[in-house]
Design an enzyme around this catalytic site. Structure first.
Site, short mmCIF file in Angstrom:
data_model
loop_
_atom_site.label_atom_id
_atom_site.label_comp_id
_atom_site.label_asym_id
_atom_site.label_seq_id
_atom_site.Cartn_x
_atom_site.Cartn_y
_atom_site.Cartn_z
N HIS A 62 5.14 27.39 -51.20
CA HIS A 62 5.17 26.19 -52.04
C HIS A 62 5.60 26.58 -53.45
CE1 HIS A 62 3.80 22.48 -53.98
NE2 HIS A 62 3.90 21.95 -52.77
N ASP A 101 3.38 20.27 -44.82
CA ASP A 101 4.32 20.00 -43.72
C ASP A 101 4.02 20.80 -42.46
OD1 ASP A 101 6.49 19.78 -46.38
OD2 ASP A 101 6.11 18.11 -45.03
#
Ligand code: SDX
Length: 432
Positions: free
Chosen positions: A309, A366
């Site tokens: 991320h 996700d």
């Protein structure tokens, strides 16, 4: 006494104010840097640069903290629902009973889409990207609601509540329309008596001759997925909404641009890429080690999708919540998805691998979201449009902050030019 930082260039010092946020985040305010020193700050990808002050969402990437208007995401996930969290993200406070009722009613009253908008879909081949179709439909909204999209902040803010409800409600309806169009199925009109998620599932899966009545577990699971996507600070697509909105473009146009940014596989498209990765591992009978080995090659095209991320250097709190929910949701739905076991194995293997540990790469939102969406019956190619439904409140809230900022300026970053220096034109006859 406000703190200042001092920048020393050659033998000259340049004082720069220090800013501090309500959660202790610190920044050096470089707004006067160019005028005072002739220098600009350089930060490719803006990973170390604050583009705005915002009151909507607080992220602590090092400690895996996510709060919307001060409320921790795990409390909202446990006690709230998508529509209530959307109200909180947009308006800044949890709604009272009357506000919640009125907001819900506004969403229901604006769920239907003008029949003529169906023609926009018909201009696309059924194989077109659902995100391209969604962005096209949203960018057409100003044509159908011109009085709400004047591209004048003052006027558009006067009708903001209706515009916000239309954006949030119709994006949900558009996604169901896109699904039906791709399947060659008739569009199902929304039912005003149904709550937000139930209405979406009705428009997706009902038939003219038979209504789809969502099981409570399915509506609850969808609520959770959408709630967890409601907003996420200055991510790529939300910053795009702010960038476009800063030009005084209306809410709908700004959101349409955000949807385009969201479609990229490194951002909102990752939920599809994760499922494709898990499916490949399943089909090859691999245990995931091939993917992990490829991901460690460092090439962007082999990354372990759903991992890493731009901000979190710890677990994405949303990934924990949705990962924990997977088991209970699939059990309640009686779904046994082999991809869940593969995802868990992959997570455990990566979290023990120094390549990921040393780079602080953890699962993000996700990594598991696709497994729940698939269990609900949503096809993989629609996953990123589901992300857009969930993120609509964040786009709306951020556009509103830009529009309401009396000191707001158009977003216009600078650059460092590294191209050819000045040279004279060469007539065709003298070129090589
Ligand atoms: C979302 O910003 C947001 O808030 C986004 C989001 C939201 O809610 O809006 O949270 C939603 O977009 C989640 C992220 C979804 N994307 C993916 O899952 C795609 C896979 N992940 C990545 O490609 C990557 O982690 C990013 C794009 C998410 C972050 O990229 P960065 O910040 O550019 O990471 P980086 O390049 O600084 O990574 C540092 C190192 C690099 O290796 P070295 O150069 O140090 O050797 O980590 C490596 C990267 O190559 N790396 C990965 C990796 N992610 C980073 N290696 C393998 N697999 C990965 N997934």
């Amino acid at each position: 006494m406000a703190k200042t930082a001092s920048l020393k260039i050659d033998d000259k010092e340049y004082p720069l104010p220090v800013m501090e946020g309500t959660e202790g985040e610190k920044a050096i305010d470089t707004r006067t840097l160019r005028a005072s020193s002739g220098y600009i700050a350089y930060d490719q990808g803006y990973g170390n640069t604050g583009s705005c002050e915002s009151k909507i969402t607080y992220l602590d990437g090092d400690n895996g903290v996510l709060c919307h208007r001060g409320y921790p995401i795990d409390q909202l996930a446990q006690q709230s629902d998508f529509v209530e969290t959307a109200y909180l993200v947009i308006y800044g406070e949890l709604p009272n009973a009357t506000q919640r009722k009125e907001f819900g009613l506004l969403l229901r009253k604006n769920a239907a889409v003008e029949t003529q908008m169906q023609k926009i879909l018909e201009g696309f081949p059924t194989s077109a990207s659902p995100m391209a179709m969604l962005s096209a439909l949203v960018s057409a909204l100003p044509a159908y609601h011109a009085e709400l999209a004047t591209n004048n902040f003052e006027k558009d803010l006067q009708s903001f509540d209706l515009a916000a409800a239309i954006a949030m409600s119709k994006i949900r309806t558009f996604v169901a329309m896109i699904y039906r169009y791709q399947k060659g199925l008739p569009f199902m009109f929304p039912k005003q008596e149904l709550p937000f998620c139930d209405n979406f599932l009705h428009m997706m899966f009902s038939e003219p001759y038979k209504d789809y009545l969502a099981m409570p577990e399915v509506a609850k699971a969808l609520n959770l997925v959408l709630l967890l996507h409601a907003d996420h600070e200055q991510n790529c697509s939300t910053s795009t909404v702010r960038m476009v909105g800063s030009s005084a473009a209306n809410l709908f146009t700004s959101i349409s641009a955000g949807i385009c940014a969201l479609s990229g596989p490194l951002h909102g498209g990752a939920n599809v890429a994760v499922m494709q990765m898990l499916q490949s591992i399943h089909d090859e009978g691999d245990d995931g080690s091939r993917f992990i080995a490829a991901a460690k090659s460092g090439s962007k095209s082999n990354r372990l999708m759903g991992f890493g991320h731009a901000v979190y250097r710890n677990f994405d709190p949303r990934a924990r919540i949705i990962g924990d929910a997977c088991d209970s949701v699939l059990n309640k739905l009686g779904v046994d998805d082999p991809l869940l076991a593969i995802a868990k194995h992959l997570e455990q293997a990566a979290l023990k691998d120094d390549y990921f540990v040393s780079r602080k790469l953890y699962p993000n939102v996700d990594f598991y979201s696709g497994i729940i969406m698939r269990a609900i019956g949503i096809p993989m190619n629609m996953f990123t449009t589901m992300f857009a439904i969930g993120r609509a409140p964040g786009y709306i809230a951020n556009w509103r902050e830009v529009a309401m900022n009396p000191k707001g300026r158009i977003y216009r970053p600078r650059q460092i030019y590294v191209g050819p220096t000045k040279r004279d034109y060469i007539p065709m006859g003298k070129r090589g």
